[in-house]
Enzyme design. Structure first.
Site, PDB file in Angstrom:
ATOM      1  CG  ASN A   9      35.176  15.484 -35.239  1.00  0.00           C
ATOM      2  OD1 ASN A   9      34.057  15.005 -35.430  1.00  0.00           O
ATOM      3  ND2 ASN A   9      36.074  15.605 -36.200  1.00  0.00           N
ATOM      4  CD  GLU A  97      38.629  12.036 -40.213  1.00  0.00           C
ATOM      5  OE1 GLU A  97      37.458  12.187 -39.838  1.00  0.00           O
ATOM      6  OE2 GLU A  97      39.563  11.709 -39.442  1.00  0.00           O
ATOM      7  CD  GLU A 167      41.612  18.360 -36.252  1.00  0.00           C
ATOM      8  OE1 GLU A 167      41.428  17.865 -35.134  1.00  0.00           O
ATOM      9  OE2 GLU A 167      40.915  18.080 -37.231  1.00  0.00           O
ATOM     10  N   GLY A 173      44.189  10.278 -35.700  1.00  0.00           N
ATOM     11  CA  GLY A 173      43.841   8.866 -35.579  1.00  0.00           C
ATOM     12  C   GLY A 173      45.030   7.917 -35.641  1.00  0.00           C
TER      13      GLY A 173
END
Ligand code: 13P
Length: 253
Positions: A9, A97, A167, A173
């Site tokens: 991704n 996100e 996730e 991140g």
């Protein structure tokens, strides 16, 4: 043993020369890695380029989101039919996100999942808890709520046409991946939940882990029995690191 899958991704990164170097570098290496499957999800403006480079190869590609609608007055959105036109096989749905910026609620993610399978795209359905929810011990409640939003809409037959990715938001991140044991525990729980509906589906459905997967931790994560591969963000921006993750998946398949 099920074939492992690695999905890049690349989020909102890249440009035409960088994409070319990434895709061609990857193609050179995956020729030697026949035992796993590889997918790249680049930003939408680059699908034309991705299609030109990857058509006829063993790397597939997909979108990072899509509209719930096939056409109409939806400024800035991308129709699933447009993704198909550029050769996309997959589409990411419900990424945190997008969930956390208010674009993809449980309900909207379910609608996108339904629309994706209707047109023949394979949804990569993301779910996961925030740090606050993790600390409050709510992981299981959150992922089951998110998964049920899809199951209630498309049933087990619909779910069978997609892929799931756990996730945890706190691992995305941050460089702090879930431990292989935690990821295994949640994936095994998800599989158990699906088993209540359909035993064969629970066994066959691909369930990935995503969140700070890198060249160092991939091997251990992929050795877990319920982890069928990884959804890779930051580490996919470094071609050599991403190739190392693909190798780990190939070796674990
Ligand atoms: P990172 O690998 O950068 O943590 O991102 C994971 C992710 O969000 C993949 O969809």
């Amino acid at each position: 043993m099920k074939r492992k899958m690695v999905i890049a991704n690349r989020k909102m990164h890249g440009n035409i020369p960088d994409n070319k170097a990434f895709l061609e570098g990857l193609l050179d290496e995956v020729a030697e890695l026949p035992d796993a499957d590889y997918v790249v999800c680049m930003p939408h403006p680059y699908h034309f380029q991705v299609q030109a480079i990857l058509t006829g190869t063993r790397i597939s590609w997909g979108g990072q989101t899509m509209s719930r609608f096939e056409f109409g007055a939806h400024t800035g959105s991308t129709s699933p039919l447009m993704l198909l036109e550029f050769g996309c096989k997959y589409v990411i749905i419900g990424h945190s996100e997008r969930r956390l910026s208010g674009y993809e609620s449980d309900e909207a993610s379910g609608q996108r999942f339904e629309e994706a399978i209707k047109v023949g795209l394979i949804p990569i359905f993301c779910m996961g808890e925030t740090l606050k929810e993790f600390e409050a011990g709510m992981t299981v409640d959150v992922v089951i709520r998110q998964l049920n939003a899809v199951i209630n809409r498309v049933g087990k037959e619909g779910l069978a046409k997609g892929i799931i990715a756990y996730e945890p938001v706190w691992a995305i991140g941050t460089g702090k991946a879930a431990t292989p044991e935690h990821a295994q525990c949640i994936l095994s729980f998800l599989r158990g939940h699906i088993e209540l509906i359909d035993e064969a589906l629970a066994k066959n459905i691909t369930i990935l882990y995503g969140g700070s997967v890198n060249a160092k931790n991939a091997q251990k994560l992929f050795s877990m029995p319920d982890i069928d591969g990884g959804l890779i963000g930051g580490a996919s921006l470094n071609t050599q690191e991403f190739i190392a993750i693909c190798k780990a998946a190939n070796d674990a398949s």
